[in-house]
Enzyme design. Structure first.
Site, PDB file in Angstrom:
ATOM      1  N   CYS A 137       1.817   2.665   3.958  1.00  0.00           N
ATOM      2  CA  CYS A 137       1.767   3.368   5.247  1.00  0.00           C
ATOM      3  C   CYS A 137       2.138   2.430   6.386  1.00  0.00           C
ATOM      4  O   CYS A 137       2.865   2.813   7.301  1.00  0.00           O
ATOM      5  CB  CYS A 137       0.373   3.955   5.496  1.00  0.00           C
ATOM      6  SG  CYS A 137      -0.072   5.241   4.317  1.00  0.00           S
ATOM      7  N   GLY A 138       1.638   1.207   6.318  1.00  0.00           N
ATOM      8  CA  GLY A 138       1.980   0.229   7.349  1.00  0.00           C
ATOM      9  C   GLY A 138       3.468  -0.016   7.409  1.00  0.00           C
ATOM     10  O   GLY A 138       4.069  -0.043   8.492  1.00  0.00           O
TER      11      GLY A 138
END
Length: 163
Positions: free
Chosen positions: A46-47
């Site tokens: 996600c980062g």
């Protein structure tokens, strides 16, 4: 449950963007909107995904589109994550009732209590023109979003721009 397909009217929502501000899909009507549902702020994939979108945000803006990230994390978690990653787009908290908006888009994993890694491009009138679900462990990148925005702008140029 499967995600809403192209041609579906995008379900309306109002979600917290900060502890004291909310953002609605209706607030963004009139321009294309990219909805990036994702599992969790601090997961590595996600980062990377949100950092990529932040990096190419100018391309989304050139296409006239607004980008919002949505997960079931709370506003304070989003604030810390956005600050750490220097994100320049809103992260919306689908926190309570947990995953309610994601579920309306067919993008909520009830057993795990997280959002799917699902992408939607919503046109100026509020209709989904592209949707995609990526496996949780894979960054879907931005090619599909950019192609959908190109097709959308080819069929209906942005206001004030001559074809």
């Amino acid at each position: 449950m499967t995600v809403l397909p192209p041609g579906s009217v995008a379900p309306q929502f109002t979600l917290p963007a900060t502890p004291d501000q909310k953002l609605s899909l209706a607030d963004m009507r009139g321009s294309p909107v990219i909805l990036a549902f994702y599992p969790a702020d601090w997961s590595p994939v996600c980062g990377d995904q949100m950092a990529l979108y932040n990096e190419i945000l100018p391309e989304f803006h050139r296409a006239g589109a607004q980008l919002v990230g949505i997960s079931v994390d709370g506003v304070w978690c989003h604030a810390a994550f956005a600050n750490d990653r220097k994100l320049h787009f809103p992260l919306l908290a689908d926190f309570e009732p947990k995953g309610e908006v994601a579920a309306r888009y067919g993008a909520y994993r009830k057993i795990e209590g997280i959002c799917e890694r699902a992408l939607f491009v919503v046109d100026r009138e509020g209709v989904i023109c592209w949707s995609y679900v990526s496996p949780l462990g894979i960054n879907p990148g931005a090619d599909g979003i950019l192609e959908a925005l190109d097709k959308l702008n080819a069929r209906s140029p942005a206001q004030g721009v001559l074809p």
